[in-house]
Every structure is written in structure tokens, then in C-alpha cells.
Design an enzyme around this catalytic site. Structure first.
Site, PDB file in Angstrom:
ATOM      1  CB  SER A 285      -5.602  56.137  27.707  1.00 18.74           C
ATOM      2  OG  SER A 285      -6.495  57.153  27.256  1.00 18.74           O
TER       3      SER A 285
ATOM      4  CG  ASP B 137      -8.102  56.503  48.056  1.00 14.55           C
ATOM      5  OD1 ASP B 137      -8.294  56.904  46.994  1.00 14.55           O
ATOM      6  OD2 ASP B 137      -9.019  56.142  48.820  1.00 14.55           O
TER       7      ASP B 137
ATOM      8  CE  LYS C 150      -9.453  56.011  31.790  1.00 16.53           C
ATOM      9  NZ  LYS C 150      -7.979  55.438  32.306  1.00 16.53           N
TER      10      LYS C 150
ATOM     11  CE1 TYR D  75     -12.727  55.991  32.411  1.00 19.03           C
ATOM     12  CE2 TYR D  75     -13.531  55.875  30.021  1.00 19.03           C
ATOM     13  CZ  TYR D  75     -12.871  55.240  31.025  1.00 19.03           C
ATOM     14  OH  TYR D  75     -12.012  54.113  30.877  1.00 19.03           O
TER      15      TYR D  75
END
Length: 181
Positions: free
Chosen positions: A113, A30, A151, A147
Site C-alpha cells: 500500500s 497484466d 491504496k 491513487y
């Protein structure tokens, strides 16, 4: 096969065995907390001394700005960057050993990515958004840009890792799976 979900991993392990005849072993991982990552690494190290290929592909997308890792950081960045980075860094001795025993003298790290890095046109990394008290900054940036930022972080980590550990035979590359097929 490291995964947060035993059920999903076991399904993939069955598919892998059907397709290749090889059987993977499940490792609970996790990435939303550094202690959880360390626990997974310790479990791996209790069974293995070499690692030849590490494929960091887990990610979270679109989590509410209020959601944080166990360590109090933005959940997307914590999972998509810091969890993978911590996992990888703790496995350097096993990766180096894997490189030494490989026919080509290499161990490989692949970091997934996204083309979202090209949409990250703000400050590349807005450090304030990563902190537990950065809720206003995370809301302003929005889940998509958070997000994209994560990346970018994956690419930055991958490149720096490659630079630092190439002399030990460890390669590191970031990929965009949307363009790899």
C-alpha cells in the site's frame, strides 16, 4: 516472478540468481484486465500446486481519469486493487496447500500500500469514481486522490482477506514500503 514486462522481470530474475543462487520463473501478469489475470493464474496452476508467499506490489500512479481497465473501471483502482484481489482470490487453493506444507503452517500474502491511505480523507471509497461512466467524478477527485483511494482499497482488501482465510493458515498484511526500510 509475475510481471507485465518480460524484460524487466528477466533482469530482476538475473539479479535474484546472482544474489541468492535461486532462479525464479517469469509469469506474464497484466493487472489491467480480469481475463488477463485469470489467464496468468491458469498458467501458474498448470505448473504449481502450492504457493507459500504472494507479494502483490504492482501499481499504477497518476493515470489520466479517462483511462479504464479492460473491464471498464478506473485504471488505478482496477490495477492497484481489483487485479491483485482477483489474482489472490483465484490462488486460494494453492495458498492453502502452501500453508499445509509449510513448517509453521502458514502461507503469506503481502499487499503493498502506501502512506497515501492517510491522505484519503474523503469518503474512503467513492464508488462512482470506479465506474466507466464516472469520468466527471474522477476528474473532480483528481489522479492523486484516485491513487490514495486505491491504496486504501488495497489495505481494506488485505484486512478482509486476513479475516476470512486465517483459519486456512493464510496470513495477509498490507505494508507501506516508505516506512519499511
Amino acid at each position: 516472478m509475475a510481471s507485465r514486462s518480460r524484460d524487466r522481470a528477466e533482469e530482476e530474475i538475473r539479479d535474484l540468481k546472482e544474489q541468492t543462487g535461486k532462479e525464479a520463473i517469469f509469469l506474464e501478469l497484466d493487472l489491467s484486465g480480469l481475463e488477463k489475470v485469470t489467464k496468468a493464474v491458469n498458467e501458474f496452476k498448470s505448473n504449481e500446486t502450492e504457493l507459500h508467499i504472494l507479494f502483490n506490489s504492482a501499481a499504477t500512479l497518476g493515470t489520466p481519469p479517462e483511462e479504464l481497465t479492460d473491464d471498464g473501471l478506473d485504471l488505478q483502482f482496477g490495477t492497484n486493487v481489483l487485479g491483485h484481489a482477483h489474482f489472490t482470490l483465484l490462488l486460494i487453493p494453492e495458498l492453502a496447500a502452501g500453508a499445509k506444507s509449510s513448517a509453521d503452517g502458514k502461507a503469506r500474502v503481502v499487499n503493498v500500500s502506501s502512506s497515501a491511505v492517510y491522505l484519503n480523507h474523503w469518503n474512503l471509497l467513492d464508488w462512482k469514481t470506479l465506474e466507466s461512466d464516472g469520468i466527471a467524478e474522477r476528474r473532480k477527485l483528481g489522479t492523486v486522490m484516485l491513487y490514495n483511494q486505491s491504496k486504501y482499497g488495497a489495505v481494506a482488501f488485505s484486512n478482509e482477506f486476513a479475516r476470512r482465510y486465517a483459519d486456512q493458515g493464510i496470513t495477509s498484511n498490507a505494508i507501506n514500503p516508505g516506512r519499511s526500510s
